[in-house]
Design a protein around this motif. Sequence first.
Motif, short mmCIF file in Angstrom:
data_model
loop_
_atom_site.label_atom_id
_atom_site.label_comp_id
_atom_site.label_asym_id
_atom_site.label_seq_id
_atom_site.Cartn_x
_atom_site.Cartn_y
_atom_site.Cartn_z
N THR A 63 -1.51 6.40 -14.36
CA THR A 63 -1.30 6.31 -12.86
C THR A 63 -1.93 5.15 -12.49
OG1 THR A 63 -1.63 8.46 -12.77
CG2 THR A 63 -1.66 7.38 -10.74
N VAL A 64 -3.15 4.77 -13.02
CA VAL A 64 -3.72 3.58 -12.35
C VAL A 64 -3.18 2.38 -12.87
CG1 VAL A 64 -5.77 2.19 -12.38
CG2 VAL A 64 -5.98 4.57 -12.45
N THR A 65 -2.43 2.09 -14.09
CA THR A 65 -1.87 1.18 -14.68
C THR A 65 -0.61 0.76 -14.02
OG1 THR A 65 -2.80 1.99 -16.70
CG2 THR A 65 -1.15 0.17 -16.87
N TRP A 66 0.00 2.01 -13.64
CA TRP A 66 1.31 1.84 -13.07
C TRP A 66 1.31 1.26 -11.85
CZ3 TRP A 66 5.84 0.94 -14.83
CH2 TRP A 66 6.20 1.23 -16.17
N GLY A 123 -3.64 -4.59 -1.99
CA GLY A 123 -2.68 -3.50 -1.65
C GLY A 123 -2.61 -2.42 -2.76
N SER A 124 -2.59 -2.73 -4.04
CA SER A 124 -2.54 -1.94 -5.00
C SER A 124 -3.74 -0.87 -5.07
CB SER A 124 -2.29 -2.29 -6.20
OG SER A 124 -1.27 -3.16 -6.49
N THR A 125 -4.92 -1.54 -4.78
CA THR A 125 -6.12 -0.64 -4.84
C THR A 125 -5.98 0.49 -3.54
OG1 THR A 125 -7.34 -2.66 -5.70
CG2 THR A 125 -8.57 -0.72 -4.92
N ALA A 126 -5.72 -0.22 -2.41
CA ALA A 126 -5.47 0.59 -1.29
C ALA A 126 -4.68 1.67 -1.29
CB ALA A 126 -5.30 -0.37 0.02
N GLY A 127 -3.31 1.44 -1.99
CA GLY A 127 -2.28 2.14 -2.28
C GLY A 127 -2.78 3.48 -3.26
N LEU A 128 -3.34 3.00 -4.28
CA LEU A 128 -3.85 4.13 -5.20
C LEU A 128 -4.80 4.98 -4.42
CD1 LEU A 128 -3.80 4.44 -8.50
CD2 LEU A 128 -5.97 3.13 -8.43
N VAL A 129 -5.83 4.68 -3.59
CA VAL A 129 -6.76 5.43 -2.73
C VAL A 129 -5.85 6.16 -2.04
CG1 VAL A 129 -8.42 5.38 -1.06
CG2 VAL A 129 -8.49 3.85 -2.97
N THR A 130 -4.90 5.52 -1.10
CA THR A 130 -3.89 6.24 -0.22
C THR A 130 -2.96 7.32 -1.16
OG1 THR A 130 -3.67 4.29 0.63
CG2 THR A 130 -2.55 6.12 1.59
N GLY A 131 -2.77 6.98 -2.28
CA GLY A 131 -1.94 7.76 -3.28
C GLY A 131 -2.61 9.10 -3.52
N VAL A 142 0.86 -1.26 0.00
CA VAL A 142 0.07 -0.06 -0.06
C VAL A 142 0.93 1.38 -0.12
CG1 VAL A 142 -1.89 1.36 1.25
CG2 VAL A 142 -1.81 -1.26 1.00
N LEU A 143 1.82 1.27 1.05
CA LEU A 143 2.73 2.59 0.96
C LEU A 143 3.46 2.68 -0.18
CD1 LEU A 143 3.89 2.51 4.70
CD2 LEU A 143 2.50 4.06 3.83
N GLY A 144 4.20 1.63 -0.84
CA GLY A 144 4.73 1.93 -2.08
C GLY A 144 4.04 2.34 -3.08
N VAL A 145 2.91 1.72 -3.30
CA VAL A 145 2.00 2.25 -4.31
C VAL A 145 1.43 3.37 -4.17
CG1 VAL A 145 -0.15 1.60 -5.58
CG2 VAL A 145 1.51 -0.36 -5.14
N ALA A 146 1.22 3.73 -2.90
CA ALA A 146 0.82 5.10 -2.85
C ALA A 146 1.73 6.34 -3.12
CB ALA A 146 0.42 5.38 -1.18
N PHE A 147 2.99 5.90 -2.78
CA PHE A 147 4.15 7.00 -3.49
C PHE A 147 4.01 6.98 -4.80
CE2 PHE A 147 6.02 6.32 0.93
CZ PHE A 147 6.21 7.66 1.13
#
Lengths: 259, 844
Positions: free
Chosen positions: B365-368, B329-337, B24-29
């Motif tokens: 952004t979403v794809t990456w 995790g990616s979905t949550a990361g996207l939202v957190t980002g 989540v954190l990594g993707v959020a960044f």
Amino acid sequence: MTTVEQETREATSTGAVAARCEGLTKVYGDGETRVVALDGISVAFPKGRFTAIMGPSGSGKSTLMHVMAGLDTASSGRTWIGDTELTSLDDKRLTRMRRDQVGFVFQSFNLVPTLTAAENITLPMDIAGRKPDQEWLDKVVETVGLRERLGHRPAELSGGQQQRVACARALASRPEIIFADEPTGNLDSRTGTDVLAFLQMSVRTMGQTIVMVTHDPVAASYADRVLFLADGRIVDEMEQPTAERVLARMVAFDRKQEG
Amino acid sequence: MLRTAIRNLLSHKLRLLLSGLAVVLGVAFISGTMTFTDTLHRTFTGLFEDAAADVNVEPASAFGAGMTGTGIDSALSSVPADLVEEVGAVDGVAAAEGYVEAEGVYVLDAGGDVADTGGAPGIGISWPGDDALSAVTLADGRAPASAGEVALDSATAEELGHRVGDKITVLTTGPRVEAELVGTFRFGEDGGLAGASMTAFDPATAQSLLLEDGRFTGISVAAEDGVTHAELADRIEAVVGDDYDVATRAEQAADQAAALEDQLSFIDTFLLVFAGVALFVGSFIILNTFSMLVAQRTRELALLRALGAGRRQITASVLVEALVLGLLGSTAGLVTGFGLAQGLKALFGQLGVTLDGGLVLSAGTVTWSYVVGVGITLLAAYLPARRAAKVAPVAAMRADLVRTARPLLVRTVVGTVLAATGLAALAAGSLGDGVGGLVGLGALALLVGVITLSPVLAVPFIRLVGAVLPRLAGRTGHLARENALRNPRRTAATSSALMVGLALVTGFSIIGASARASIDELVDDVLEADYVVSTSVGQPFTAAVAEELAQVDGVASVTQERYGTARFDGEESFFVAYEPDALADALEVTFVDGAVEGLAGEGLLVSDETAETQGLAVGDQVEFLVQNGESRELRVGGVFEDNSALGPYLVSMDTYSATGGAPLDRYVYVGVEDGVDASAVEAGIEDVVATYPVVELKDIEGFKDEQRGSIDQMLMLINALLALSVLIAVLGVVNTLVLSVIERTRELGLLRALGMSRRQVRRLVRLESVVISVYGAALGLGLGGVLGLALTRFLRSQGLTVTAVPGGQLALFLVLGAVIGVVAAAFPARRAGRLNVLDAIATD
């Protein structure tokens, strides 16, 4: 040896009690799932005696041991170890009581894998921060016959050796009482015999009090007395048991229940 | 199999949460950075389009301004008034108007202090006469119409507490102006000035104050309906010729937005670096988690194998778990980002850069986010998945699971080779002249080598450090140490997140401390003057300051310093201008060849490094071309020892002024006469400086502080972001400990049955955590130390002449490691303490 024998005689002659319970009841669950594991049991375990508790699965024998050893709490009734009533103790004092007054031998997973045999033996005293009585310790180790394996870790010991280490640990702190839960359950009959003989000897020569839960008539025959449990009640008892008599009694119970 | 995988995930929500957080954190960044960048781009392009005229005409630059926005380009160039009429006469022009725009205009508040622009410029403009050409909109009052009147952007007016009708003081690069505030205005559609202040004068006043009578900075043109901007630009170009740049609205907006984004790109770089760190560190956590899951489920997996599941199916089932985890995790990361981007936007708003409209969430952004998040998770889970497939069906039947410790030999060899290669490359790359590529590769090899070696090093380290534990906490301490030693791979993987984080912090700390020490040394060595006068943010200021300072009794010397960019024999470079007589009073220059006199007139001084790279020697002629097209032939009069206080090229003030350099100083150095009352002189200097609120007076210590300030600020920023990687590291430790506690349920139950108190059990878990954390911290300190020293050595040519190791700070990091251990253990220890003894020892 003389001193130990004297101690033994004193204990039996005074008829002192190592642990007892009165009207002990343990109920699990509620409503439909309500199970009465112990149904108003009153029993006393005299000092310096080897008592076996027998019964079929679900008879409540393990629960009785757990509650009397302070590992589990009673629904009602009272239990004592020595003169201390367990039912009134909080978790902290209960823990201390187990540490200082009770010895345990379980069916399996008795030893901490990261500690050597010697370290496992002194573990309860180390936890308490007490210095073990070296003379007594030497004697226990001598009796168990593991002197040259003391530096080994559990993974390097056979099942029988592990159980003997567990017995030595239980004896080392000279507890008021030792509870053994199917101590030979995971052993073949020969190593099991070794362990039972050892437990018996510790009662006879060291004056130790032992309560052993088992479903094996041969194991029970090593005890001084056998209590029979069924449906959470003590249904019978037998002094100076032999394997044949115990087995006969068990078969009789089964018939009665079936009939 | 899919159902088994998903059930497994759902039955361990806590585990899912912990290992998923790293993703989540990594993707959020990543998603936050990309979203913010997109938003920034759209906003600024929009903003500049609003503010731009249809077509703009400006004097042509002699070369592309590579340093736009640094404020260093101060060469003046302008268009004559008659050109406005010529442009106005072009077919298709609806209106054409000359405008003035200049920096260095500051408004004072009632107390005489200058408005804090946070480094953004104070801009002065001429009030546009034609609404069609106007980027400004009156908010209150009216437009300035005469010399005694000004208008102010509403944000600045509000900040300073000025209202229409107030008498206000405006500092310009020329005289100080007392004027009446007659109006306030907004700039562009949104009023966004990115923190800058803007003061408007009537055109004639603007010309005389900021430029030169009869000249303009540029011409704004409005197109008639039906004429495209490009078409019109072509026609105007034909009229004005090559001396002027003609740009359409879109071109202007794109140029300006690009320049601004260039300045802000460091934020992107930072965030992406930390996304990398987060994911790198996070992959260890995922790897660790899946390894432990597979180990715990050996019997279950063996049962599946015994029931006929193929190896590939087992691998697939583990990978499906990873896939689901990665997706969640990616979905949550996207939202957190998205939230992160929102936060950055708010932060920018606080700093005065208002970004209007919603955030831009692009398909890219979403794809990456998904590609990176899912990719990393699958990658990290692959090894454990392979191992899971190797479980023999017979393992299901075995009563005891003997986990054979796999030998560490291969690791030892590979790790040692990598680390040694890395060290050698670092040494080779940083010693001597320095090779950047070698340093980078060496650092990478060393990092990977140390990570590979980590399980090998963990054993002796924990034995050594753990030796104190039994003494501190008796058998509990002994058990904690043994637990940490149980599985060196797990200990290493757990601590690696912390190691990477602390290695980075340590490296930066050493570089930072060295930079600070280098600055101190440089100032001590080079600064001859007693005081330095400059603005706090390096903006240019009026030469009147220097003139007045020279009048103060007891002042022996005043040296002005001005900056510019020019092409030297075609090579674009930054240069500094001094009065040749005064240079030596301010700064000590050590000459390799020639002397300071060589600067006089059309002389040029070059640093030895520049001389070497450009092949210059005393006596050579160099063509000097400024942006406004002026050029001179300069003669090299001296070569001096390079140091970071001096520019690569020094030119004389004569050359600077003759080629159209603005009469604005960046720094003024003041020397005090010997044997006079220093405090009296200082008071005199202070009096002068006090009348110019833009500038500040600094003695030598103050000057050092100021110079160090920017380093401190950068370090703070870096450390704040690195704190996030430490946070991830904590998650990693928590994760492992929770899994360890679950794995050792029976053992802990046995200890409880034998009389270990809840408190002792908690301490057991806590001590193990501390040992693991301290190991990670120590390894990180070591690694960071080596990297920091190598980089400091490598940056010697950039001015890092002194190597300083902040010992106290590093010791603090080690303590921090222990604290992290305690913090990370809080939750797992509580869990362990609460274990039900009966559940734990119950035989199944």
